[in-house]
Scaffold this active site. Structure first.
Site, PDB file in Angstrom:
ATOM      1  CG  ASP A 217       0.604  -1.399   7.847  1.00 20.30           C
ATOM      2  OD1 ASP A 217       1.511  -2.208   8.124  1.00 20.30           O
ATOM      3  OD2 ASP A 217       0.773  -0.159   7.852  1.00 20.30           O
TER       4      ASP A 217
ATOM      5  CG  HIS B 113       3.667  -1.683  11.721  1.00 17.72           C
ATOM      6  ND1 HIS B 113       4.457  -0.561  11.915  1.00 17.72           N
ATOM      7  CD2 HIS B 113       3.009  -1.482  10.562  1.00 17.72           C
ATOM      8  CE1 HIS B 113       4.276   0.282  10.906  1.00 17.72           C
ATOM      9  NE2 HIS B 113       3.397  -0.260  10.072  1.00 17.72           N
TER      10      HIS B 113
ATOM     11  CG  ASP C 211       4.775   3.247   7.503  1.00 10.96           C
ATOM     12  OD1 ASP C 211       3.872   3.575   6.700  1.00 10.96           O
ATOM     13  OD2 ASP C 211       4.585   2.444   8.441  1.00 10.96           O
ATOM     14  CG  HIS C 212       4.204   0.055   4.422  1.00 12.73           C
ATOM     15  ND1 HIS C 212       4.104  -1.292   4.684  1.00 12.73           N
ATOM     16  CD2 HIS C 212       3.783   0.679   5.550  1.00 12.73           C
ATOM     17  CE1 HIS C 212       3.642  -1.473   5.917  1.00 12.73           C
ATOM     18  NE2 HIS C 212       3.426  -0.282   6.454  1.00 12.73           N
TER      19      HIS C 212
ATOM     20  CG  HIS D 238      -0.363   0.086   2.535  1.00 11.20           C
ATOM     21  ND1 HIS D 238       0.416  -0.908   3.066  1.00 11.20           N
ATOM     22  CD2 HIS D 238      -0.409   1.064   3.492  1.00 11.20           C
ATOM     23  CE1 HIS D 238       0.818  -0.560   4.282  1.00 11.20           C
ATOM     24  NE2 HIS D 238       0.336   0.635   4.560  1.00 11.20           N
TER      25      HIS D 238
ATOM     26  CG  HIS E 119      -4.047   0.195   6.876  1.00  6.25           C
ATOM     27  ND1 HIS E 119      -4.132   0.731   8.147  1.00  6.25           N
ATOM     28  CD2 HIS E 119      -2.835   0.572   6.386  1.00  6.25           C
ATOM     29  CE1 HIS E 119      -3.024   1.413   8.392  1.00  6.25           C
ATOM     30  NE2 HIS E 119      -2.224   1.325   7.342  1.00  6.25           N
TER      31      HIS E 119
ATOM     32  CG  HIS F 156      -0.054   4.394   4.712  1.00  7.10           C
ATOM     33  ND1 HIS F 156      -0.744   3.712   5.689  1.00  7.10           N
ATOM     34  CD2 HIS F 156      -0.936   5.284   4.176  1.00  7.10           C
ATOM     35  CE1 HIS F 156      -1.992   4.168   5.743  1.00  7.10           C
ATOM     36  NE2 HIS F 156      -2.139   5.102   4.838  1.00  7.10           N
TER      37      HIS F 156
END
Length: 244
Positions: free
Chosen positions: A134, A172, A61-62, A57, A115, A59
């Site tokens: 996530d 995570h 942080d990915h 996805h 998400h 985001h």
């Protein structure tokens, strides 16, 4: 069993980036490299060259390390077609029904929005591996930022249909806080109580709690165990404000 070698790479405060290496083809995949530096360092330490990047996805942080990994290695970047506008580094877009390959190992794509609106997961059926980004965590699930409880419930049903021995490489280290809520959501669940003893031991020692398995989650994850979209939504809302 699988001959794929999988390495957990910690990043940021609680992210895990996953390196997957196929010895037969010498190909190496990195899943959701939010930060390029630790992923590249972990690969170099093992003499591996990253050849593919798979995103679940959009985001940051990915996907934040996509470009730097690509610049350093020439890796091909694959990610969700529904989020292509938000991931400008993509070379290939995929959706449910598509397949990916790492050497001779085949993964299929699952649409698992909730998400984020276009979130996907990757399943290596023959190897018994799931990379869910996530969407699912150990004893938890992702927040419903762009989707609904019904979306998340549908994703959970897809995961629940996988063999119980399937290993789940979530993104995570949320297990301890998720477990504390799980104890409240299902106070009579002896499997959760037993699991939390081990989780607390691991975290006290500074050790990771992932990967998990579908079987473990079927026994202890209150979101995977929810009986309806409504129950999942109630549990997600309660977890969002839980301070345990």
């Amino acid at each position: 069993m699988t001959d794929l070698e999988i390495v957990r790479v910690p990043a940021f405060d609680d992210n895990y980036i996953w390196l997957v290496h196929d010895p037969a083809s010498n190909e190496t995949l990195v899943v959701d490299p939010g930060d390029a530096a630790p992923a590249l360092a972990a690969a170099k330490e093992r003499g591996w060259t990253i050849t593919q990047i798979w995103n679940t996805h959009w985001h940051p942080d990915h996907v934040g390390g996509n470009q730097a990994v690509k610049d350093a290695t020439g890796a091909l970047v694959t990610g969700p077609a529904a989020e292509a506008a938000k991931i400008p580094t993509l070379d290939r877009t995929v959706a449910e029904g598509d397949t990916m390959k790492l050497g001779a190992h085949v993964a299929r794509v699952l649409d698992t929005p909730a998400h984020t609106a276009g979130h996907i997961s990757y399943v290596f059926d023959q190897d018994g591996l799931l990379f869910p980004g996530d969407t699912i965590f150990a004893m938890g699930c992702g927040r419903l930022f762009e989707g609904t409880a019904a979306d998340m419930y549908a994703a959970m049903r897809k995961y629940a249909a996988l063999p119980p021995e399937t290993r789940v490489f979530a993104a995570h280290e949320y297990t301890q806080s998720n477990g504390r809520y799980a104890l409240v959501a299902e106070p009579d669940n002896e499997a959760i109580k037993a699991r939390m003893v081990e989780v607390d031991r691991l975290r006290a020692a500074g050790e990771a709690t992932l990967p998990t398995t579908i079987g473990e989650e079927l026994a202890t994850n209150p979101f995977l165990r929810a009986s309806s979209p409504e129950e999942l939504g109630e549990r997600r809302g309660a977890k969002d404000v839980f301070r345990g």
